[in-house]
Design an enzyme around this catalytic site. Structure first.
Site, PDB file in Angstrom:
ATOM      1  N   ILE A 151       0.827  -1.206   0.000  1.00 11.71           N
ATOM      2  CA  ILE A 151       0.000   0.000   0.000  1.00 11.71           C
ATOM      3  C   ILE A 151       0.860   1.255   0.000  1.00 11.71           C
ATOM      4  O   ILE A 151       0.609   2.197  -0.762  1.00 11.71           O
ATOM      5  CB  ILE A 151      -0.948  -0.019   1.212  1.00 11.71           C
ATOM      6  CG1 ILE A 151      -1.932  -1.191   1.100  1.00 11.71           C
ATOM      7  CG2 ILE A 151      -1.720   1.296   1.322  1.00 11.71           C
ATOM      8  CD1 ILE A 151      -2.786  -1.407   2.326  1.00 11.71           C
ATOM      9  N   ASP A 170      11.361   2.311   5.981  1.00 17.17           N
ATOM     10  CA  ASP A 170      10.924   0.920   5.992  1.00 17.17           C
ATOM     11  C   ASP A 170      12.176   0.064   6.127  1.00 17.17           C
ATOM     12  O   ASP A 170      13.028   0.073   5.241  1.00 17.17           O
ATOM     13  CB  ASP A 170      10.181   0.573   4.696  1.00 17.17           C
ATOM     14  CG  ASP A 170       9.535  -0.799   4.744  1.00 17.17           C
ATOM     15  OD1 ASP A 170      10.169  -1.730   5.294  1.00 17.17           O
ATOM     16  OD2 ASP A 170       8.419  -0.966   4.229  1.00 17.17           O
ATOM     17  N   CYS A 229      -4.321   5.707   7.800  1.00 16.93           N
ATOM     18  CA  CYS A 229      -5.322   4.801   7.240  1.00 16.93           C
ATOM     19  C   CYS A 229      -4.864   3.354   7.404  1.00 16.93           C
ATOM     20  O   CYS A 229      -5.283   2.479   6.653  1.00 16.93           O
ATOM     21  CB  CYS A 229      -5.555   5.104   5.756  1.00 16.93           C
ATOM     22  SG  CYS A 229      -6.308   6.711   5.440  1.00 16.93           S
ATOM     23  N   ASP A 255      -8.557   7.447   9.760  1.00 18.71           N
ATOM     24  CA  ASP A 255      -9.565   6.480   9.306  1.00 18.71           C
ATOM     25  C   ASP A 255      -9.674   5.293  10.247  1.00 18.71           C
ATOM     26  O   ASP A 255     -10.615   4.516  10.154  1.00 18.71           O
ATOM     27  CB  ASP A 255      -9.199   5.987   7.899  1.00 18.71           C
ATOM     28  CG  ASP A 255     -10.274   5.095   7.283  1.00 18.71           C
ATOM     29  OD1 ASP A 255     -11.456   5.490   7.314  1.00 18.71           O
ATOM     30  OD2 ASP A 255      -9.936   4.011   6.787  1.00 18.71           O
ATOM     31  N   GLU A 260     -12.588   0.346  17.957  1.00 21.93           N
ATOM     32  CA  GLU A 260     -13.587   0.418  16.899  1.00 21.93           C
ATOM     33  C   GLU A 260     -14.714  -0.569  17.182  1.00 21.93           C
ATOM     34  O   GLU A 260     -14.471  -1.636  17.750  1.00 21.93           O
ATOM     35  CB  GLU A 260     -12.937   0.107  15.536  1.00 21.93           C
ATOM     36  CG  GLU A 260     -11.923   1.140  15.105  1.00 21.93           C
ATOM     37  CD  GLU A 260     -11.383   0.893  13.696  1.00 21.93           C
ATOM     38  OE1 GLU A 260     -11.891  -0.016  13.013  1.00 21.93           O
ATOM     39  OE2 GLU A 260     -10.464   1.620  13.280  1.00 21.93           O
ATOM     40  N   HIS A 278     -13.260   4.027   9.131  1.00 22.67           N
ATOM     41  CA  HIS A 278     -12.515   2.879   8.601  1.00 22.67           C
ATOM     42  C   HIS A 278     -13.003   2.519   7.188  1.00 22.67           C
ATOM     43  O   HIS A 278     -13.463   1.413   6.923  1.00 22.67           O
ATOM     44  CB  HIS A 278     -12.658   1.665   9.515  1.00 22.67           C
ATOM     45  CG  HIS A 278     -11.510   0.715   9.402  1.00 22.67           C
ATOM     46  ND1 HIS A 278     -11.019  -0.003  10.456  1.00 22.67           N
ATOM     47  CD2 HIS A 278     -10.731   0.356   8.337  1.00 22.67           C
ATOM     48  CE1 HIS A 278     -10.009  -0.759  10.073  1.00 22.67           C
ATOM     49  NE2 HIS A 278      -9.816  -0.555   8.787  1.00 22.67           N
ATOM     50  N   LEU A 279     -12.841   3.500   6.296  1.00 21.08           N
ATOM     51  CA  LEU A 279     -13.310   3.347   4.918  1.00 21.08           C
ATOM     52  C   LEU A 279     -12.209   2.939   3.950  1.00 21.08           C
ATOM     53  O   LEU A 279     -12.454   2.890   2.744  1.00 21.08           O
ATOM     54  CB  LEU A 279     -13.915   4.677   4.435  1.00 21.08           C
ATOM     55  CG  LEU A 279     -15.140   5.202   5.175  1.00 21.08           C
ATOM     56  CD1 LEU A 279     -15.597   6.525   4.569  1.00 21.08           C
ATOM     57  CD2 LEU A 279     -16.273   4.192   5.136  1.00 21.08           C
ATOM     58  N   GLY A 280     -11.016   2.624   4.465  1.00 19.37           N
ATOM     59  CA  GLY A 280      -9.889   2.356   3.577  1.00 19.37           C
ATOM     60  C   GLY A 280     -10.176   1.358   2.482  1.00 19.37           C
ATOM     61  O   GLY A 280      -9.760   1.533   1.334  1.00 19.37           O
ATOM     62  N   ALA A 281     -10.896   0.296   2.802  1.00 18.47           N
ATOM     63  CA  ALA A 281     -11.164  -0.758   1.810  1.00 18.47           C
ATOM     64  C   ALA A 281     -12.571  -0.670   1.232  1.00 18.47           C
ATOM     65  O   ALA A 281     -13.001  -1.591   0.533  1.00 18.47           O
ATOM     66  CB  ALA A 281     -10.969  -2.122   2.456  1.00 18.47           C
TER      67      ALA A 281
END
Length: 525
Positions: A151, A170, A229, A255, A260, A278-281
């Protein structure tokens, strides 16, 4: 007939695929845990999203269940240890919603920069507050991407298209992969100091939990904007609220939350925060993609035994399993040891199989080594997906075999090359088939690994062993075994110590402060 239960709402494509493959399917959504427990024993497969929680109690009742398929990446709602103990394969679809989640992060960045949610609400309320909603441009700004995997790399690509400069942190991002992506690989503190925007795309691990906290926020530029997110536990929400109120952080787009569904949260009352549930997907395309993928994976497993994206099941045949079992334990220890002591980006992994080990099916052994190596900084890494993850991160993986055995009848040697150094570790199996470490960094020693180990590298000087033993004794730490090795007198030396419990941080700091100590790592197996 094989039978599957779909217990969460998902695209009709999933049920369609099951039926096309000759699998009976029931779609029973919205069940209570009691209702699910009462019927789950009738099914061979369970397809879920995030609403169903496959608890240990549910799994205990699932007497015929062979596979749980999660349409999506997160499996927090599945008790994987319980499923593993029950012989149930757990699989997810880690790549089906990558683009959707990345696009949501970009959308949140735009919304935050131009106050779009608040401006929309104000305008629709009949107000005209142009001066209130003065925004900032993304053009020319520096975006810091924490976690540049599947991602994060898509987010970086989109940001570069917006003419932003992208810096990325990373531990598994190689310089070559960074160059391919067009990003600059930096250390975390450097990212904090340089980024105008910071976006999180890393899983929750011991190393990333509460990553955005007061200490790290203080290292950031004044007026930084933060987008999350990924996972709620990456951010200490109270610390972020304080920074938003002080102006240190100009704004945040969130997000995901520590709890939750988030019906209330400390961030909700702030004007400079954009929040979504939590609309990421949550796009039509992503929902279709993950539904198709989970149905195909589950059908393949139930009908032909093929395993894809499994989180708890190695790719090993029934005939190979008894012979490979002790070697797999050795491989897991070698990989985990190297992963826990590696502190910089991985470039190359070389696994050598000598003697009896050379005649085995080495692919699952290499995969479990990679699982152990990558596991300390990444979640959802397993024998099936570890080689893919390594390839995506630009890590060169080599295998070599030799029938010739020198000092041991069987030997596996792992050499890990990072941006700073190469380190090797080797192990063998003795007659009792229990794994033993026989060499670290070319220094010979024989050691069995226990649950709690302390790894120390130091200069070989008189008095060091006594000082270390006294320090641990004063801290009330009981030593089970104490293994030593060195290259030469007065040269580099290693101490590998099994202790009865993990060390407190203040004790670790005292060990690090001992004269001649170069590296100290607590290890868990």
């Amino acid at each position: 007939m094989v039978k599957v239960l779909i217990s969460d709402k998902m695209s009709p494509k999933a049920a369609e695929i099951f039926r096309q493959r000759g699998i009976e399917v029931d779609e029973l959504t919205g069940m209570s845990p009691e209702e699910l427990k009462a019927c789950i024993g009738n099914y061979d497969g369970l397809a879920i999203r995030s609403s169903t929680t496959a608890t240990a109690e549910i799994i205990e009742a699932a007497t015929n269940l062979k596979v749980i398929g999660r349409a999506g990446i997160g499996v927090d709602n599945v008790d994987i240890p319980a499923a593993t103990a029950a012989g149930i394969c757990v699989m997810n679809t880690p790549f089906g919603n990558a683009i959707t989640t990345a696009e949501h992060a970009i959308a949140m960045m735009f919304s935050l920069s131009r106050h779009i949610p608040a401006a929309d609400a104000s305008t629709q309320a009949g107000k005209w507050e142009k001066s209130r909603f003065m925004g900032v441009e993304l053009y020319g700004k520096t975006l810091g991407v924490i976690g540049c995997g599947n991602i994060g790399s898509i987010v970086a690509d989109r940001a570069i298209g917006l003419k932003m400069k992208v810096v990325a942190f990373d531990p598994f991002l190689s310089p070559e992969r960074a160059a391919d992506l067009g990003v600059e690989k930096v250390e975390l503190d450097d990212l904090f100091a340089r980024a105008d925007y910071i976006t999180l795309h890393t899983p929750i691990t011991d190393g990333t939990r509460n990553l955005i906290n007061a200490t790290n926020i203080a290292k950031m530029k004044d007026g930084v904007r933060i987008i999350n997110c990924a996972r709620g536990g990456l951010v200490v929400e109270e610390d972020l609220k304080a920074a938003l109120e002080s102006g240190k952080v100009a704004g945040a787009a969130v997000d995901v939350y520590s709890v939750e569904p988030a019906k209330e949260n400390v961030l909700f009352s702030l004007e400079n925060v954009v929040c979504t549930p939590h609309l990421g997907a949550s796009t039509t395309e992503a929902q279709v993609n993950v539904a198709i993928q989970v149905a195909e994976q589950m059908a393949d497993y139930l009908l032909v035994g093929s395993v894809t994206n499994a989180l708890n099941m190695p790719s090993v045949t029934a005939e190979e399993a008894p012979k490979l079992k002790p070697y797999m334990e050795l491989a897991k220890q070698l990989g985990s040891f190297a992963g826990q002591v590696t502190e910089s980006g991985l470039k190359k992994v070389h696994v050598e199989y000598e003697g009896q080990a050379a005649g085995l099916n080495i692919k699952p052994l290499t995969a479990i080594i990679l699982q152990g190596l990558l596991g300390p900084l990444m979640d959802s890494v397993n024998m099936v997906n570890a080689p893919i993850v390594a390839k995506e991160r630009g890590i060169d993986v080599m295998e070599s075999i030799s029938d010739k055995a020198d000092d041991y009848q069987t030997l596996i040697r792992l050499t890990v090359t990072t941006e700073q150094r190469s380190r090797d570790i080797a192990g063998t199996l003795y007659g009792d088939k229990r794994p033993r470490i026989v060499s670290i960094k070319g220094i010979n020693m024989e050691a069995e690994l226990g649950p709690h180990m302390l790894y120390v590298t130091n200069r070989d000087k008189p008095g060091f062993i006594g000082s270390l033993g006294s320090l641990l004794g004063e801290a009330g730490v009981n030593i089970a075994t104490f293994h030593l090795g060195r290259h030469e007198a007065q040269g580099e030396a290693i101490a590998l110590i099994e202790i009865d419990s993990s060390l407190a941080e203040d004790t670790l700091e005292k060990v690090r402060a001992l004269p001649h100590v170069e590296q100290v790592k607590p290890l868990a197996f």
